[in-house]
Design an enzyme around this catalytic site. Structure first.
Site, PDB file in Angstrom:
ATOM      1  N   LYS A   1      -7.594  -4.431   3.431  1.00 45.86           N
ATOM      2  CA  LYS A   1      -6.606  -5.414   2.959  1.00 45.86           C
ATOM      3  C   LYS A   1      -6.966  -6.805   3.472  1.00 45.86           C
ATOM      4  O   LYS A   1      -7.426  -6.945   4.615  1.00 45.86           O
ATOM      5  CB  LYS A   1      -5.217  -4.987   3.462  1.00 45.86           C
TER       6      LYS A   1
ATOM      7  N   SER B   1       3.563  -5.050  -0.397  1.00 43.95           N
ATOM      8  CA  SER B   1       2.499  -6.029  -0.527  1.00 43.95           C
ATOM      9  C   SER B   1       1.088  -5.442  -0.616  1.00 43.95           C
ATOM     10  O   SER B   1       0.182  -6.116  -1.088  1.00 43.95           O
ATOM     11  CB  SER B   1       2.553  -6.993   0.650  1.00 43.95           C
TER      12      SER B   1
ATOM     13  N   SER C   1       5.683  -2.199   2.799  1.00 47.14           N
ATOM     14  CA  SER C   1       4.457  -2.633   2.110  1.00 47.14           C
ATOM     15  C   SER C   1       3.318  -1.618   2.074  1.00 47.14           C
ATOM     16  O   SER C   1       2.330  -1.841   1.381  1.00 47.14           O
ATOM     17  CB  SER C   1       3.927  -3.916   2.743  1.00 47.14           C
TER      18      SER C   1
END
Lengths: 498, 95
Positions: A79, A163, A187
């Site tokens: 990420k 997210s 998330s």
């Protein structure tokens, strides 16, 4: 040769060790898949092909001499929130333009130390603020899942959640063997639920936060998104550690998570919190929950009704605490030390113009809310009150665990994935926030939570169930979610992307 | 509680975010939606409740009071939009 990207981490690990193929071959298969698919899915914001091939070759050398690490030669996506040395790290924000840290986050370093190969950096909501991956400066990520024929959503592109939307999309579409993610209010678990993947947010303090771009420091935790529960156990094993560089990181030893898989849950006490039965909750979510209860009961668990009375206050308290911490953490982006700078007539003008241009709408909203609730005269009414409510939320869980409850079963999300550009969500920020209604309590109490795929919606889209555990009892979550996984089976999208 | 446009502009100034009159207006509505949502916390009886300071029951680890990092000015300034001789360059702040 079969498609190498179809293998789970556990399967690839065995075959790499048996030298059935090399890490360079496996890595090239993934790089090829990314090249073909990323134009459609937008899961990666940076592909590090040279680094990947280089590390894969090093892994092959180690595998040849028999001294490979736990993840030797396994290609992973990282990420964009994780600091990666010399590589694009922007939290998918314009304000961190061209930022390439001179250090590596502890979690990504742990993975490197165990031999993992980084394929690239994954798309996400800007600064991890969002539940649909639509706030990214690099554009929305598409969910590899599409609604079934005849559904009103049939021909519509869907969000992968957020997210960690890039992580979830890439794992579901086999553009990496597994991915790192982070979870501040849901998330990891919400995008996992939206894409038919497994996501675990460990206990606060289980993974070091060092080198991860900070959003809300008392809530942020790293964890993996993977194709199945075993892979989640394997990845978390590697990501978790104690770390002198993060004072909130736990010194407790990391147990052998994989050893907890396949253990019986006979006699385990599983709590069903009545407050999670929300008004207006779709029938299919309730049905999924009942199905989960039945599976666990069949496996010998004892099901008990429990009450977590302050549940409904978790989301409003979160929307004070998280923006307050974010407004403080994001004060560092001022156009001086890194990232974007927009010139102004003096230094204050430069700060203000830089932050106005560099932060997207959602980030600006949260910085503004945070600044307001911390400002003179409002601190007690908002922030202090929210922190007291947070104590009550944690006490709710402690009371239930004190009654002998081992784990708590809830739905992961109040719905399946929705359309990119959903008008209702775009018009009302609170509507978007409600996506995290079942997950946010877990962050507020610092507990571990896992989302595991459990079924499909009427539109043919994946739905997840969440298990919540006692602090540092991730093993119980792996053990119990395996039962759901075995009963529900696995879910894969039909390939439409390149 | 709700905010007016003047408050939005004052908060934007505190947050160091330039805001146009038009954006302040739409931001006011957005912030009031969120503040309206969090308003329900006033229903909770928090009398005598300690505010949370640490979510996990642990004592914060302390490190020895020694220098354990440094001498890396090139790394520290490597990502600056403008730097010179390992200094961050900013517009003139003293006349």
């Amino acid at each position: 040769m079969t498609d190498l990207t179809a293998l789970t981490i556990a399967q690839a690990r065995e075959k790499l060790r048996a030298r059935e193929f090399t890490s360079v071959e496996l890595t090239d298969a993934y790089l090829g898949a990314i090249e073909a698919a990323n134009g459609d899915l937008n899961a990666y914001v940076e592909v590090t092909a040279d680094i990947a091939r280089d590390r894969a070759a090093q892994s092959d050398a180690k595998l040849a001499s028999g001294d490979g690490g736990a993840l030797e030669g396994i290609p992973l996506g990282i990420k964009d929130l994780f600091g990666t040395e010399g590589v694009h790290t922007q939290a998918c924000s314009h304000i961190l333009d061209n930022f390439k840290p001179r250090y590596e986050s502890t979690v990504s370093q742990n993975l490197r130390n165990d031999g993992a190969v980084m394929l690239g950096k994954l798309n996400m909501d800007e600064f991890a603020m969002g539940s649909s991956n639509e706030t990214s400066y690099y554009g929305a990520v598409k969910n590899p899942w599409r609604a079934s024929q005849g559904s009103p959503l049939e021909s519509v592109d869907l969000v992968p959640g957020g997210s960690s939307g890039g992580s979830a999309s890439a794992v579901a579409a086999h553009l990496c063997a597994g991915a790192t993610a982070t979870d501040t209010g849901g998330s990891i678990r919400q995008p996992a639920a939206f894409t038919g993947t497994v996501g675990i947010k460990p206990t606060y303090g289980r993974c070091s936060r060092w080198g991860i771009v900070a959003f809300a420091s008392s809530l942020d935790q790293a964890g993996p998104i993977t194709r199945d529960v075993r892979d989640a156990a394997i990845m978390l094993q590697s990501m978790a550690s104690s770390d002198p560089k993060d004072t909130t990181c736990s010194d407790l030893p990391v147990p052998n998570y994989e050893a907890s898989l396949g253990k019986s849950i006979k006699g385990m006490k599983i709590g069903i919190p009545r407050e999670y039965r929300m008004d207006g909750m779709p029938g299919e979510i309730e049905d999924l929950w009942q199905q989960g209860i039945a599976w666990l009961k069949d496996a010998g668990a004892e099901i008990v009704d429990i009450s977590l009375p302050h549940t409904k206050y978790a989301l409003p308290a979160y929307y004070i605490v998280a923006p307050a911490e974010a407004s403080s953490n994001l004060a560092r982006y001022d156009g001086v030390r890194y990232g974007l700078r927009v010139d102004g007539k003096d230094i204050t003008d430069m700060y203000e113009k830089t932050r106005a241009e560099g932060f997207g709408d959602e980030v600006q909203r949260r910085v503004m809310i945070g600044t307001y609730v911390l400002s003179a005269g409002y601190y007690d009414a908002y922030y202090l009150r929210a922190q007291k409510v947070r104590t009550l939320i944690k006490q709710d869980f402690e009371a239930v665990f004190a009654q002998g409850v081992d784990t708590i079963l809830t739905p992961a999300t109040p719905s399946a994935a929705f359309a990119i550009g959903d008008k209702e969500m775009a018009a009302d920020p609170v509507k978007m926030y409600l996506n995290d209604i079942f997950t946010v309590t877990v962050n507020m109490a610092g507990l571990p939570g896992i989302s595991v795929p459990a079924g499909l919606s009427a539109d043919g889209l994946p739905l997840g169930l969440q298990l919540i555990g006692r602090p540092f009892e991730e093993e119980t979550l792996f053990q119990t979610s395996t039962i759901i996984e075995q009963a529900a089976g696995q879910f894969s999208p039909i390939k439409w992307w390149g | 509680m709700s905010v007016d446009t003047a408050t939005v502009k004052r908060v934007a100034q505190l947050a160091r975010i330039a805001i146009s009159d038009e954006r302040a207006e739409s931001m006011r509505e957005e912030l009031n939606t969120i503040l309206g949502f969090v308003e329900q916390l006033s229903q909770v009886d928090v009398e005598g409740v300690e505010p949370m300071t640490s979510v996990v029951d642990m004592e914060m680890r302390k490190r020895a009071d020694v220098v354990n990092d440094g001498d890396i000015p090139a790394d520290v300034t490597a990502n600056a939009p403008i730097s010179e001789d390992h200094f961050f360059m900013v517009p003139k702040v003293v006349e």
